[in-house]
Design an enzyme around this catalytic site. Structure first.
Site, mmCIF file in Angstrom:
data_model
loop_
_atom_site.group_PDB
_atom_site.id
_atom_site.type_symbol
_atom_site.label_atom_id
_atom_site.label_comp_id
_atom_site.label_asym_id
_atom_site.label_seq_id
_atom_site.Cartn_x
_atom_site.Cartn_y
_atom_site.Cartn_z
ATOM 1 N N SER A 197 0.218 83.586 83.073
ATOM 2 C CA SER A 197 0.035 82.218 82.603
ATOM 3 C C SER A 197 1.223 81.679 81.813
ATOM 4 O O SER A 197 1.441 80.475 81.796
ATOM 5 C CB SER A 197 -1.243 82.107 81.775
ATOM 6 O OG SER A 197 -1.283 83.097 80.783
ATOM 7 N N HIS A 227 -4.319 80.925 87.763
ATOM 8 C CA HIS A 227 -3.226 79.993 88.103
ATOM 9 C C HIS A 227 -2.816 80.073 89.570
ATOM 10 O O HIS A 227 -1.864 79.407 89.976
ATOM 11 C CB HIS A 227 -2.020 80.251 87.203
ATOM 12 C CG HIS A 227 -2.341 80.084 85.753
ATOM 13 N ND1 HIS A 227 -2.274 78.869 85.106
ATOM 14 C CD2 HIS A 227 -2.774 80.970 84.830
ATOM 15 C CE1 HIS A 227 -2.639 79.025 83.851
ATOM 16 N NE2 HIS A 227 -2.953 80.294 83.653
ATOM 17 N N LYS A 268 -8.345 74.519 86.043
ATOM 18 C CA LYS A 268 -6.906 74.345 86.227
ATOM 19 C C LYS A 268 -6.652 73.562 87.518
ATOM 20 O O LYS A 268 -6.965 72.387 87.558
ATOM 21 C CB LYS A 268 -6.217 75.692 86.128
ATOM 22 C CG LYS A 268 -6.243 76.123 84.650
ATOM 23 C CD LYS A 268 -5.966 77.531 84.328
ATOM 24 C CE LYS A 268 -6.108 77.700 82.805
ATOM 25 N NZ LYS A 268 -6.328 79.085 82.410
HETATM 26 C C1 LIG Z 1 -6.866 79.658 81.250
HETATM 27 C C2 LIG Z 1 -7.076 81.084 81.589
HETATM 28 C C3 LIG Z 1 -8.324 81.690 81.428
HETATM 29 C C4 LIG Z 1 -9.455 80.986 80.747
HETATM 30 O O1 LIG Z 1 -10.092 80.086 81.578
HETATM 31 P P1 LIG Z 1 -10.958 78.911 80.954
HETATM 32 O O2 LIG Z 1 -11.825 78.452 82.055
HETATM 33 O O3 LIG Z 1 -9.980 77.886 80.485
HETATM 34 O O4 LIG Z 1 -11.734 79.505 79.801
HETATM 35 C C5 LIG Z 1 -8.480 82.983 81.876
HETATM 36 N N1 LIG Z 1 -7.457 83.662 82.427
HETATM 37 C C6 LIG Z 1 -6.223 83.130 82.560
HETATM 38 C C7 LIG Z 1 -5.124 83.951 83.173
HETATM 39 C C8 LIG Z 1 -5.995 81.833 82.142
HETATM 40 O O5 LIG Z 1 -4.780 81.305 82.237
#
Ligand SMILES: *Cc1c(COP(=O)(O)O)cnc(C)c1O
Length: 391
Positions: A175, A203, A235
């Site tokens: 991330s 991602h 995302k």
């Molecule tokens: C953003 C993210 C999460 C968390 O997801 P949310 O739905 O925002 O709680 C988990 N793992 C990774 C790698 C992330 O980037």
């Protein structure tokens, strides 16, 4: 008693104090932040679906049918048709036999990891894994072994020495660095050492692979190679929530054991309907991914020719490495003066001495938007010495 004011003051002095900015209006590149217009390059809405009219219409149309609130947990009376249909859609989209819908990615990681490993087991975790994976590991009470980022040889040596059940967990796309995990190699060593492989593709879903099916499909791997896929929906998918996908037995096991699934209220079902609409768009529309790849290529070429230090990333996550916390904040501020919003990412989100500007690109950026960012970066280039990066 603990002195909160003193601790906050110490954070400020270390350049680690964090504040929130207040956004008005929908999420899109042109943001209003604290009443000021800014062009944003820091959201995870990689495909520009967070404010897409088709998804908003799907939500509106669903509301009279589903009502608003989730009202109860899934195991009481909260499990709605809409949730069930989304699970089937997600399984089909990711090429898996079944899926389970969670409220957030954070909860999915906490719940899945702590359900699949416990006391006496060992979890092997990439050093750059997301905070929610780290917390899931801690919650499980298993022994935790962290391997150097992407270092499969080190992981294999650790696996060879371990006893008990073994679980290996990794981000699919990291991330804060934007690189992709060596999934084929990870799948190979996991098979050789009888370890369960869990990949968090927060991602990668929507962005990588044919029709945006994610990094596992992109690398030609199946459910057998990677038995546990975790994906998030806030995302690239542009809505909210998360899912786990794998075999029906695994889903059944998680329904019994994942506490963050069991003891929480179901997501409003209309969100699940809107998410299905978004998956349709992701599957049908290759043009968004093509445009996004083009923006990524232009950004990399132009920013590196200015002498900025980038990471080996081919994804929309394109960090500019700075090193020092204050220097990262200063560059972020100078860009903001020029109307560009790119947040500085500092420890503990990234390792000490690796503060950076996390530039993210989206299919909703135009080429002209990107040119504005590049012009501002060119004007601010003198602010970065680039000698103190500890990569
Ligand atoms: C953003 C993210 C999460 C968390 O997801 P949310 O739905 O925002 O709680 C988990 N793992 C990774 C790698 C992330 O980037």
């Amino acid at each position: 008693m603990r002195d909160f004011t003193l601790e906050l003051e110490q954070r400020k002095q270390a350049g680690l104090y964090r504040t929130r900015r207040q956004i008005s209006g929908p999420q899109q590149p042109a943001l209003t932040s604290d009443g000021r217009p800014l062009l944003s390059f820091c959201s995870n809405d990689y495909l520009g679906l967070a404010s897409h009219p088709a998804n908003i219409k799907a939500l509106r149309d669903a509301l009279p049918e589903t009502g608003l609130g989730g009202a109860a947990s899934h195991l009481i009376c909260g499990h709605h048709d809409a949730h069930h249909q989304l699970e089937q859609r997600l399984a089909e989209f990711t090429g898996r036999s079944s899926a389970l819908f969670f409220s957030t990615g954070y909860m999915a990681n906490m719940g899945v990891i702590s359900a699949l490993a416990g006391r006496g087991d060992t979890i092997f975790s990439d050093r750059l894994n997301h905070a929610s994976i780290i917390d899931g590991c801690i919650l499980s009470r298993a022994k935790i072994r962290r391997y150097a980022h992407g270092n499969v040889a080190e992981l294999e040596a650790m696996l060879a020495k371990a006893s008990g059940h073994k679980l290996v967990v990794t981000d699919g796309v990291f991330s804060m660095d934007g690189d992709v995990a060596p999934l084929k190699e990870l799948a190979r060593v996991c098979r050789a050492h009888d370890a369960l492989l869990v990949v968090d593709d927060a991602h990668g879903i929507g962005v990588l692979g044919p029709q945006g099916r994610g990094s596992i499909v992109e690398q030609g791997l199946s459910e057998e190679d990677v038995p546990v896929l975790i994906g998030t929906l806030g995302k690239a998918v542009g809505t909210s929530g998360a899912f786990v996908a794998g075999s029906p037995v695994l889903m059944d096991y998680l329904i019994q054991k994942a506490r963050t699934y069991i003891y929480t209220t179901a997501m409003p079902p209309a969100i699940a309907v809107a998410t299905c609409a978004s998956i349709d768009l992701i599957e049908q529309d290759d043009e968004r991914r093509r445009h996004l790849r083009e923006l990524v290529a232009v950004f990399r070429e132009e920013a590196s020719s200015m002498g900025y230090e980038l990471m080996p990333s081919r994804t929309p996550i394109q960090p500019i490495m700075i090193g020092d916390n204050w220097a990262a904040l200063e560059l972020s501020r100078a860009l903001e003066e020029r109307g560009m919003l790119v947040t500085a990412i500092r420890p503990p989100t990234v390792p000490e001495g690796q503060a950076r500007l996390r530039v993210t690109l989206s299919a909703s950026h135009s080429r002209a938007d990107l040119d504005q960012l590049l012009e501002a970066l060119s004007q601010c280039r003198h602010l970065v010495a680039q000698t103190d990066v500890a990569v």
